[in-house]
Design a protein around this motif. Structure first.
Motif, short mmCIF file in Angstrom:
data_model
loop_
_atom_site.label_atom_id
_atom_site.label_comp_id
_atom_site.label_asym_id
_atom_site.label_seq_id
_atom_site.Cartn_x
_atom_site.Cartn_y
_atom_site.Cartn_z
N THR A 66 -19.03 17.19 -24.00
CA THR A 66 -20.19 17.83 -24.62
C THR A 66 -21.22 18.06 -23.75
O THR A 66 -21.72 17.14 -23.16
N GLY A 67 -21.93 19.40 -23.74
CA GLY A 67 -22.76 19.79 -22.69
C GLY A 67 -22.18 20.09 -21.34
O GLY A 67 -21.10 20.97 -21.35
N PHE A 68 -22.46 19.25 -20.30
CA PHE A 68 -21.61 19.57 -18.89
C PHE A 68 -21.54 18.30 -18.28
O PHE A 68 -22.22 17.17 -18.59
N CYS A 69 -20.48 18.24 -17.39
CA CYS A 69 -20.26 16.98 -16.40
C CYS A 69 -20.05 17.62 -15.08
O CYS A 69 -19.52 18.55 -15.03
N ILE A 70 -20.72 16.68 -14.05
CA ILE A 70 -20.56 17.28 -12.77
C ILE A 70 -19.53 16.18 -11.94
O ILE A 70 -19.97 15.06 -11.88
N LYS A 71 -18.61 16.77 -11.41
CA LYS A 71 -17.80 15.69 -10.38
C LYS A 71 -17.89 16.08 -8.92
O LYS A 71 -17.70 17.46 -8.73
N ALA A 72 -17.78 15.10 -7.83
CA ALA A 72 -17.84 15.58 -6.47
C ALA A 72 -16.49 15.41 -6.30
O ALA A 72 -16.23 14.33 -6.23
N VAL A 73 -15.64 16.45 -5.96
CA VAL A 73 -14.35 16.38 -5.66
C VAL A 73 -13.94 16.45 -3.88
O VAL A 73 -14.36 17.54 -3.59
N PRO A 74 -13.62 15.49 -3.21
CA PRO A 74 -13.56 15.31 -1.63
C PRO A 74 -12.39 15.97 -1.40
O PRO A 74 -11.24 15.78 -1.86
N PHE A 75 -12.32 17.06 -0.33
CA PHE A 75 -11.41 17.36 0.30
C PHE A 75 -11.65 17.21 1.87
O PHE A 75 -12.48 16.99 2.29
N PRO A 76 -10.57 17.22 2.69
CA PRO A 76 -10.63 16.90 4.19
C PRO A 76 -11.66 17.82 4.89
O PRO A 76 -12.32 17.47 5.62
N ASN A 77 -11.98 19.13 4.30
CA ASN A 77 -12.78 19.91 4.83
C ASN A 77 -13.79 20.44 4.18
O ASN A 77 -14.97 21.32 4.51
N ALA A 78 -14.09 19.91 2.96
CA ALA A 78 -15.11 20.25 1.96
C ALA A 78 -15.27 19.41 0.83
O ALA A 78 -14.26 18.45 0.47
N ILE A 79 -16.40 19.50 0.26
CA ILE A 79 -16.78 18.64 -1.03
C ILE A 79 -16.82 19.78 -1.92
O ILE A 79 -17.86 20.47 -1.80
N LEU A 80 -16.16 19.54 -3.08
CA LEU A 80 -16.47 20.40 -4.24
C LEU A 80 -17.38 19.65 -5.45
O LEU A 80 -17.03 19.02 -6.03
N ASN A 81 -18.54 20.35 -5.48
CA ASN A 81 -19.44 19.83 -6.63
C ASN A 81 -19.17 20.50 -8.05
O ASN A 81 -19.50 21.98 -8.06
N VAL A 82 -18.14 20.12 -8.72
CA VAL A 82 -17.72 20.80 -9.80
C VAL A 82 -18.64 20.65 -11.11
O VAL A 82 -18.38 19.24 -11.60
N LYS A 83 -19.05 21.33 -11.80
CA LYS A 83 -19.81 21.32 -13.07
C LYS A 83 -18.91 21.84 -14.15
O LYS A 83 -18.57 23.12 -14.40
N GLU A 84 -18.31 20.93 -14.81
CA GLU A 84 -17.69 21.22 -16.05
C GLU A 84 -18.39 21.48 -17.16
O GLU A 84 -19.38 20.64 -17.53
N LEU A 85 -18.21 22.52 -18.01
CA LEU A 85 -18.76 23.03 -19.15
C LEU A 85 -17.98 22.76 -20.17
O LEU A 85 -16.59 22.92 -20.17
N GLY A 86 -18.57 21.99 -21.37
CA GLY A 86 -17.81 21.84 -22.71
C GLY A 86 -17.07 23.10 -23.22
O GLY A 86 -17.75 24.10 -23.06
N GLY A 87 -15.84 23.04 -23.84
CA GLY A 87 -15.33 24.39 -24.21
C GLY A 87 -15.47 24.48 -25.84
O GLY A 87 -14.79 25.60 -26.26
N ALA A 88 -16.19 23.49 -26.47
CA ALA A 88 -16.17 23.86 -27.94
C ALA A 88 -16.96 25.15 -28.29
O ALA A 88 -17.88 25.72 -27.61
N GLU A 89 -16.83 25.48 -29.58
CA GLU A 89 -17.59 26.65 -30.04
C GLU A 89 -18.90 26.56 -29.94
O GLU A 89 -19.50 27.71 -29.64
#
Length: 215
Positions: A66-89
């Motif tokens: 609900t709303g949004f959530c942020i995850k820091a996803v680590p990879f060997p050569n980069a970090i992806l700061n992913v902002k997930e947005l809820g998909g409800a109508e």
């Protein structure tokens, strides 16, 4: 002490000193590049469980975002700061408020959803691909839940492979000239999932190298 023994001791001292410097004087590793991504898709597409698994966290008992959530996803050569947005109508209409600052887009769709939901996902993807704040960004489109068996009862549908998704979503004409990747995905095959994100990182790095327009 013989000359041979003196030479041996000198070489030992050099070896010990070299090992000491390697262990104690090694500087910190260079920082990894960070990219800010927005992750969108209809409710139930599997966005939350996908990100939890990428972060090596438990995906048990996940509830819709609900709303949004942020995850820091680590990879060997980069970090992806992913902002997930809820998909409800009630949340989708506010998606565009969270697009600013994004450097890439992850769009997750349930490839085993009903025709009606698949059409809704198609419309949302088309809207994102043409949005002024996203249209120039690299896209990773994940046809999720590819592990759903094709032999299902009549009341259920089977997972559409990426080739069908590409054709149904009209991606070739719509996304011509854009940077995009379409891959099938399942949380049971994390190496393939991570490889999809590594491909996206490659597109992000390419965009970083582009000459910036002068104002």
């Amino acid at each position: 002490m013989s000359e041979h023994m003196q030479l041996s001791l000198a070489l030992c001292r050099i070896g010990i000193y070299t090992c000491f410097r390697a262990l104690c004087c090694k500087g910190p590793p260079p920082p990894r590049t960070e990219y800010d991504l927005v992750c969108i898709g209809l409710s139930g597409a599997g966005k939350s469980s996908l990100l939890e698994r990428l972060c090596n966290e438990s995906s048990d008992g996940i509830s819709p975002t609900t709303g949004f959530c942020i995850k820091a996803v680590p990879f060997p050569n980069a970090i992806l700061n992913v902002k997930e947005l809820g998909g409800a109508e009630c949340i989708k209409k506010y998606w565009s408020r969270y697009y600013q600052g994004s450097q890439g887009v992850v769009f997750v769709l349930n490839s085993a959803s009903s025709d009606e939901d698949l059409e809704s996902a198609r419309n949302e993807l088309h809207s994102a691909l043409q949005h002024p704040q996203l249209c120039t960004l690299p896209f990773l489109i994940l046809a999720h839940h590819q592990d759903r068996p094709e032999a299902r009862p009549p009341s259920q549908v089977h997972a559409r492979p990426p080739s069908q998704i590409k054709k149904y979503f009209e991606l070739e004409p719509l996304a011509r000239g854009k940077r995009w990747i379409l891959e099938g995905s399942t949380t049971d095959n994390m190496p393939a999932m991570k490889e999809s994100f590594i491909q996206l990182i490659g597109l992000l790095e390419e965009k970083d190298k582009e000459p910036q327009a002068r104002i």
